[in-house]
Write an enzyme that holds these catalytic residues in place. Structure first.
Site: not given
Length: 492
Positions: A32, A63, A450
């Protein structure tokens, strides 16, 4: 996470962990997703697996209640720069389907036997099983979302035959393909064609983990190259992004729409003029472009611990790092965009787009493909403007990619990217970092030099006693970079 941390997550039905691990229950023989609504199994009956393929290999089936294949992918493939993480990025891009295990091993620099041993040890399944799980997930998406012929679904998902497709769907889901299709009859996003016909366009829901900040559409919009890309925002908050692109078998176009008014499933992909065999690669690249496998709550929790970012995280949760649909294109865009404004870079790219090949059947207003490296090597000098040294560098990079002297992509890590790109003229640490963020999805890149990052820092509160490179929020500094870019943009 250790066993008990994972067990606590499944006991809480915590959706944040869907797709990050899988819970297999020996008493039922099924596996699951962590948020499965079924009763929490006894701890002694539980085994956790890193991948659904590992659960398949151990003899478990999916599942039928929680549909563990219908979840976002694990963010670990970007966080991990080891062989397992690099292999998963390439498997999701369809490399095994196109080149086989030997091709995947060559790209990673290992023998097929070594690679099988590494992946089996790290992920609980070998490359073929991992590829099969990826195909099953794609097949389920197409079955519940479209009325494509089952044979078309089989080949679009990467299976070599309808029989292989039927067998895999039966083994994984314990249902026939028709039964899997029936599970989505009421909740699918809309059928793209009448039964028994191949669709001209496919519309699919794109699962992701909340929260989702649609600002990524704005990031792509201001950088969109006319004729190749388009983007827009409607008064109701609906965002769209469209573009053309090349895929392994041909060309395609796609549109991603974010509709906040659509509860539960606001993000949709429409793909047009695409070879069915290219669908897995297209889906993988769109998910990478929008960073849909990220775990934004975990990222935001970590970033908010830095007082410089806490207010930004509270104001804008769920920021994503945009990816790239074509690594070679992204390098050219990065080289053109360094040391100039976004607007100037877009102008230069618009001039360069003239060298791209025309394309038919794409979305409205999209009539060209971004130029190939060969087209740039041939025509770049006549179309690029600016310093001659910069033009020479861009054309040299295009020539290296066109001849195969420079080969990089989703299977690289940051170190291999540095080894390949830094020797190129005109390529420095900023360029490598930017390419790593967008091509590899590297989560821990901080572009300290930057200009927009520096402007964003001016907007934030002072970080007294904190590092200038935000190492306190590692390994999520790429997301810190995105917040700084956004802060700088808002300031303007």
């Amino acid at each position: 996470m250790d066993f008990w941390q994972r067990y606590k997550a499944i006991d809480a039905r915590d959706t944040r962990f869907d797709g990050q691990f899988f819970t297999a229950v020996s008493s039922t023989g099924i596996y699951c997703r962590p948020s499965c609504p079924a009763r929490t199994p006894k701890a002694e009956n539980v085994t956790f697996y890193e991948t659904s393929a590992a659960a398949h290999e151990a003899g478990y089936r999916a599942c039928k209640r929680c549909l563990p294949e219908a979840v976002p992918g694990t963010p670990a493939w970007n966080i991990r720069s080891d062989i397992a993480g690099r292999a998963m990025r390439l498997i999701n891009d369809g490399v095994i389907t196109r080149e086989g295990v030997d091709g995947l091993a060559r790209r990673l620099g290992y023998s097929a036997r070594q690679l099988n041993r590494i992946l089996s040890h790290e992920l609980g399944a070998g490359p073929l099983s991992l590829a099969r799980a990826s195909r099953a997930q794609t097949a389920r998406t197409l079955l519940v979302s479209t009325n494509m012929l089952l044979a078309d679904v089989a080949f679009a998902s990467g299976f070599n035959s309808v029989r292989q497709f039927n067998d895999t769907i039966g083994e994984v889901f314990a249902m026939t393909p028709t039964a899997v299709r029936a599970t989505g009859a009421k909740s699918g996003p809309g059928r793209a064609a009448a039964p028994g016909t191949a669709p001209a366009a496919l519309t699919l829901n794109l699962p992701y983990r909340d929260p989702f900040d649609p600002g990524i559409f704005d990031f792509l919009a201001v950088r969109a190259v006319p004729g190749i890309e388009s983007a827009g925002t409607e008064p109701d908050g609906t965002r769209t992004y469209s573009r053309t692109l090349r895929l392994p078998r041909g060309t395609a176009s796609f549109t991603v729409v974010y509709s906040p008014a659509v509860a539960g499933k606001p993000l949709r992909l429409t793909a047009a003029a695409v070879d069915l065999h290219d669908l897995p690669a297209l889906l993988s690249r769109v998910r990478r472009l929008f960073d849909l496998d990220a775990d934004p709550q975990a990222i935001d929790d970590a970033l908010s611990l830095d007082p410089r970012l806490a207010d930004r995280i509270a104001e804008v949760p769920g920021v994503r790092v945009p990816g790239a649909v074509d690594p070679q294109e992204l390098l050219i865009r990065a080289m053109i965009g360094q040391q100039i404004t976004v607007a100037a870079a877009r102008t230069a790219l618009t001039q360069l787009a003239v060298a791209g090949s025309p394309v038919e059947g794409a979305s409205s207003g999209l009539d060209r493909l971004f130029p190939t490296s060969a087209e740039l090597a041939l025509n770049g000098r006549g179309l690029l403007r600016g310093p001659q040294r910069r033009i020479d560098s861009i054309v040299a990079a295009a020539e290296a990619m066109a001849t195969g002297a420079l080969d990089f992509g989703y299977g690289d890590d940051l170190e291999s990217l540095k080894r390949k790109l830094l020797p190129l003229p005109g390529v420095g640490p900023w360029t490598v970092g930017y390419v790593a963020m967008r091509v590899l999805g590297a989560p821990d890149v901080f572009l300290a030099h930057d200009a927009a990052v520096r402007n964003g820092l001016k907007v934030l509160p002072a970080g007294i006693g904190l590092s200038a490179d935000f190492r306190e929020v590692s390994p999520w500094r790429s997301y810190a970079t995105m917040h700084l870019w956004r802060a700088a943009a808002v300031k303007r």
